[in-house]
Scaffold this motif. Sequence first.
Motif, PDB file in Angstrom:
ATOM      1  N   VAL A  75      17.161   7.040  49.739  1.00 52.35           N
ATOM      2  CA  VAL A  75      15.954   7.544  48.926  1.00 52.35           C
ATOM      3  C   VAL A  75      16.443   8.081  47.836  1.00 52.35           C
ATOM      4  O   VAL A  75      15.774   7.814  46.924  1.00 52.35           O
ATOM      5  CB  VAL A  75      15.034   8.467  50.073  1.00 52.35           C
ATOM      6  N   ASN A  76      17.368   8.836  48.009  1.00 49.40           N
ATOM      7  CA  ASN A  76      17.934   9.811  46.730  1.00 49.40           C
ATOM      8  C   ASN A  76      18.391   8.661  45.861  1.00 49.40           C
ATOM      9  O   ASN A  76      18.297   8.748  44.482  1.00 49.40           O
ATOM     10  CB  ASN A  76      18.829  11.039  46.906  1.00 49.40           C
ATOM     11  N   PHE A  79      15.659   6.935  44.136  1.00 51.12           N
ATOM     12  CA  PHE A  79      14.751   8.057  43.016  1.00 51.12           C
ATOM     13  C   PHE A  79      15.792   7.826  41.685  1.00 51.12           C
ATOM     14  O   PHE A  79      15.352   7.945  40.448  1.00 51.12           O
ATOM     15  CB  PHE A  79      14.975   9.404  43.688  1.00 51.12           C
ATOM     16  N   TYR A  95       6.550  10.007  37.144  1.00 55.95           N
ATOM     17  CA  TYR A  95       7.464   9.560  38.133  1.00 55.95           C
ATOM     18  C   TYR A  95       7.806  10.490  39.479  1.00 55.95           C
ATOM     19  O   TYR A  95       7.591  10.185  40.402  1.00 55.95           O
ATOM     20  CB  TYR A  95       8.705   8.973  37.481  1.00 55.95           C
ATOM     21  N   TRP A  99       6.781  10.017  43.254  1.00 57.40           N
ATOM     22  CA  TRP A  99       7.803   9.916  44.237  1.00 57.40           C
ATOM     23  C   TRP A  99       7.560  11.224  45.184  1.00 57.40           C
ATOM     24  O   TRP A  99       7.769  11.153  46.440  1.00 57.40           O
ATOM     25  CB  TRP A  99       9.083  10.445  43.665  1.00 57.40           C
ATOM     26  N   THR A 100       6.798  12.502  44.687  1.00 49.48           N
ATOM     27  CA  THR A 100       6.473  13.669  45.781  1.00 49.48           C
ATOM     28  C   THR A 100       5.334  13.058  46.561  1.00 49.48           C
ATOM     29  O   THR A 100       5.397  13.378  47.496  1.00 49.48           O
ATOM     30  CB  THR A 100       6.087  14.702  44.736  1.00 49.48           C
ATOM     31  N   PHE A 137      13.927  17.447  43.858  1.00 44.86           N
ATOM     32  CA  PHE A 137      14.014  16.231  43.046  1.00 44.86           C
ATOM     33  C   PHE A 137      14.869  16.914  41.870  1.00 44.86           C
ATOM     34  O   PHE A 137      15.776  16.193  41.145  1.00 44.86           O
ATOM     35  CB  PHE A 137      13.067  15.583  42.788  1.00 44.86           C
TER      36      PHE A 137
END
Length: 151
Positions: A75-76, A79, A95, A99-100, A137
């Motif tokens: 996932v990271n 991102f 963005y 994502w949050t 993030f």
Amino acid sequence: MILLIVSVLSFNWLAFRPNRVEGRQQTAHVWAFTMAFQLLFDLLFDFKFKGYWYFEKNSVDWTAFLARTLLIPPVNLLFLGFFPSERRFLAKAGYLAAWTAAILGYELLTMLPAPWGYFHYGWRNIGYSAVVDPILFFMLLFYYRCFIQSR
């Protein structure tokens, strides 16, 4: 458990298909940083403070190994791979907000009853995640830009 297995497979497939993080070495750095940070965070909030847990509350849960090692790193990578670093502040903020929101939605799905879900709250709730996730993030972006990203 079903959601966890499907998520691990699909997030890893997505992360490595259009892998926009440059090279295996950078991918390994992101993966190692994510796992180390995830394990530290879980050590405090899962084991010490009982804020949340994955499958079992009062024991070391080996089935949570998938969540701790194979779920968050891809996932990271996604991102970071699609982060609009060359765009203006509003694009970056949008963005991050998107994502949050996606992470919060996924977190709600993980709390479905078994056999679908695998995540449980103690004293922590979705409000904490809404505050903490953007900070995490930012920490990931800071680490990536300072220590991983090629110049």
